[in-house]
Design an enzyme around this catalytic site. Structure first.
Site: not given
Length: 238
Positions: A158, A196
């Site tokens: 990701s 993230k």
């Protein structure tokens, strides 16, 4: 293997049943684990049931049976205070974090620092913590700067557009604060960890991927805890 929260809940249920013979209510479990809602308890109960540690008895309210306890069940499994890497896939013990000024005894040129490898961090769908052994790696002191640090192996894709790939090792500065745009280790609902980019959306917190295949996830500020900030990356070429 269980996460810290799963262990805490299992032991709380076990101790309560030893004392009274009756399982605790969901409200009592929520308060004991300091969770914001009973939905977190439902997830933990389901996880314990799937792993074969407890059994829900049909047609009976509050009917739980503890089938087994962790092999390492002892006082060390009681809730800990302070920094704990329970948010990652790695050791549940307290890491011996190394200040950047430290120099390992076997480093001849004095330019490397021993940093604990705490396990895996998800760069994709968040993963729950499991208990594994850890080891140390040596990194350049120039990479670290001030503060305490630990290392994580990246699992997932990701963050590929930020140059972070599956199998990379990220170096994390131990901190509980972050600025918008920082890449952080985020603990979600005290159960899941993910790597993230940190953003703010009004009063909420956004965890932003660096891959268009993944959606940005929005959480209330009480659901996300910053566990560290990315300061370096190590990649091995095979």
């Amino acid at each position: 293997m269980l996460t810290r929260k799963q262990q805490e809940l299992l032991l709380f249920i076990h101790e309560r049943m030893k004392e009274s013979g009756v399982p605790p209510s969901f409200d009592e479990m929520k308060d004991a684990l300091d969770l914001a809602s009973k939905s977190g308890i439902h997830r933990l109960i389901t996880a314990l049931e799937e792993r074969g540690f407890i059994r829900r008895l049909p047609n009976r309210a509050r009917a739980l049976e503890v089938i087994k306890l962790p092999e390492a069940y002892n006082s060390s499994l009681q809730p800990r205070r302070g920094f704990s890497p329970s948010v990652i896939e790695g050791s549940l013990g307290k890491p011996q974090l190394v200040p950047a000024s430290s120099k390992p005894a076997n480093d001849d040129n004095g330019n490397s620092v021993s940093v604990p490898m705490m396990g895996r961090i998800a760069a994709g769908v968040p993963i729950s913590a499991i208990q594994n052994n850890t080891h140390d790696i040596f990194v350049s002191a120039d990479m670290l700067g001030a503060g305490e640090h630990y290392a994580l192996e990246v699992k997932g894709d990701s963050m590929i557009e930020a140059g972070i790939f599956d199998g990379d090792t990220v170096i994390i500065r131990n901190t509980t604060t972050a600025s918008p745009g920082d890449i952080i280790v985020a603990l979600v609902d005290d159960e899941e960890a993910t790597l993230k980019r940190f953003r703010r959306k009004g009063a909420s917190i956004a965890l932003e991927a660096a891959n268009p295949a993944y959606e940005t996830r929005i959480f209330g500020p009480d659901r996300v805890k910053v566990q560290g900030k990315l300061v370096g990356l190590i990649r091995r070429y095979h």
